[in-house]
Design a protein around this motif. Structure first.
Motif, short mmCIF file in Angstrom:
data_model
loop_
_atom_site.label_atom_id
_atom_site.label_comp_id
_atom_site.label_asym_id
_atom_site.label_seq_id
_atom_site.Cartn_x
_atom_site.Cartn_y
_atom_site.Cartn_z
N MET A 1 0.84 -1.20 0.00
CA MET A 1 0.00 0.00 0.00
C MET A 1 0.87 1.25 0.00
O MET A 1 1.69 1.43 0.90
CB MET A 1 -0.89 0.02 1.25
N GLU A 36 -7.81 0.45 -2.89
CA GLU A 36 -6.49 0.30 -2.27
C GLU A 36 -6.55 -0.57 -1.02
O GLU A 36 -7.45 -0.44 -0.20
CB GLU A 36 -5.95 1.69 -1.91
N GLN A 37 -5.59 -1.46 -0.89
CA GLN A 37 -5.52 -2.32 0.28
C GLN A 37 -5.02 -1.53 1.49
O GLN A 37 -4.11 -0.72 1.37
CB GLN A 37 -4.59 -3.51 0.03
N THR A 76 -10.05 -3.13 2.05
CA THR A 76 -9.78 -2.21 0.95
C THR A 76 -10.70 -0.99 1.05
O THR A 76 -11.77 -1.04 1.65
CB THR A 76 -10.01 -2.87 -0.42
#
Length: 218
Positions: A1, A36-37, A76
């Protein structure tokens, strides 16, 4: 990330609410992008805190619809879902309508002056394309009657659902369409000053209810 740049560590005495607000704002402003993680260890390192408040914040963000956590999989950032935004918009509009209806008899001259000053900051920010400043000024404007009304339940509901709406507001305030809200704000303050709680409540609801979930003007 990828960790957003320009954010230093927070103080160790940070409360869990501060961690939540920091992550919430990063999602709303796009620093943490849809899909996005989010790894609690990396977030904890970024914020300079332990993993515990980060995990608690992620749970709250999930309840607010800003993140998605699948069992046994990573968390996420949620996508910009039009239906979820529409549902949140309806709730936020109703809460502000109630807040204004309650607050009008309680607003002081200083409160009205604060709303006008916030609307002027909002007008300048929209005209110059400063989205962050526009959102901050809009928050300050609407916070006055919410605070004056003193209804803790309204505050709690708005805290949960406003961030979903704000993700779309960023798109709107980046365009000339946001200028329509300046006039609505001004009319709302005038109605509050005249003590017309019923009409002021309607205008407040319209200000929020006409946000298009696809990012068009309200």
């Amino acid at each position: 990330m990828p960790i957003p740049e320009g954010a230093g560590p927070l103080e160790r005495s940070l409360l869990r609410d501060d961690v939540y607000l920091r992550l919430r704002d990063a999602i709303v402003d796009g620093s943490l992008a849809p899909g996005e993680q989010l790894r609690d260890g990396e977030l904890a390192q970024w914020l300079g805190v332990s993993r515990t408040p980060v995990r608690e914040a992620l749970l709250r963000l999930g309840q607010a619809g800003l993140v998605v956590a699948a069992p046994g999989r990573s968390t996420t950032v949620s996508s910009l879902d039009a239906r979820a935004a529409h549902d949140a918009q309806a709730v936020v509009a109703a809460m502000h309508e109630l807040a204004v209806a309650t607050a009008v008899p309680l607003l002081t001259a200083d409160d009205l002056a604060s709303m006008r000053a916030a609307n002027e900051r909002f007008r300048t920010a929209v005209a110059t394309g400063d989205v962050d400043a526009a959102l901050a000024a809009d928050d300050a404007f609407h916070a006055v009657p919410v605070r004056a009304g003193g209804n803790a339940a309204i505050v709690s509901v708005l805290d949960q659902f406003t961030p979903l709406v704000r993700r779309l507001e960023r798109v709107r305030f980046a365009t000339l369409a946001g200028r329509a809200s300046v006039a609505r704000h001004a009319r709302l303050v005038d109605l509050c000053e005249r003590g017309d709680a019923a009409e002021a409540a309607i205008v407040s609801r319209e200000t929020w209810a006409t946000l298009d979930p696809h990012g068009e003007s309200r």
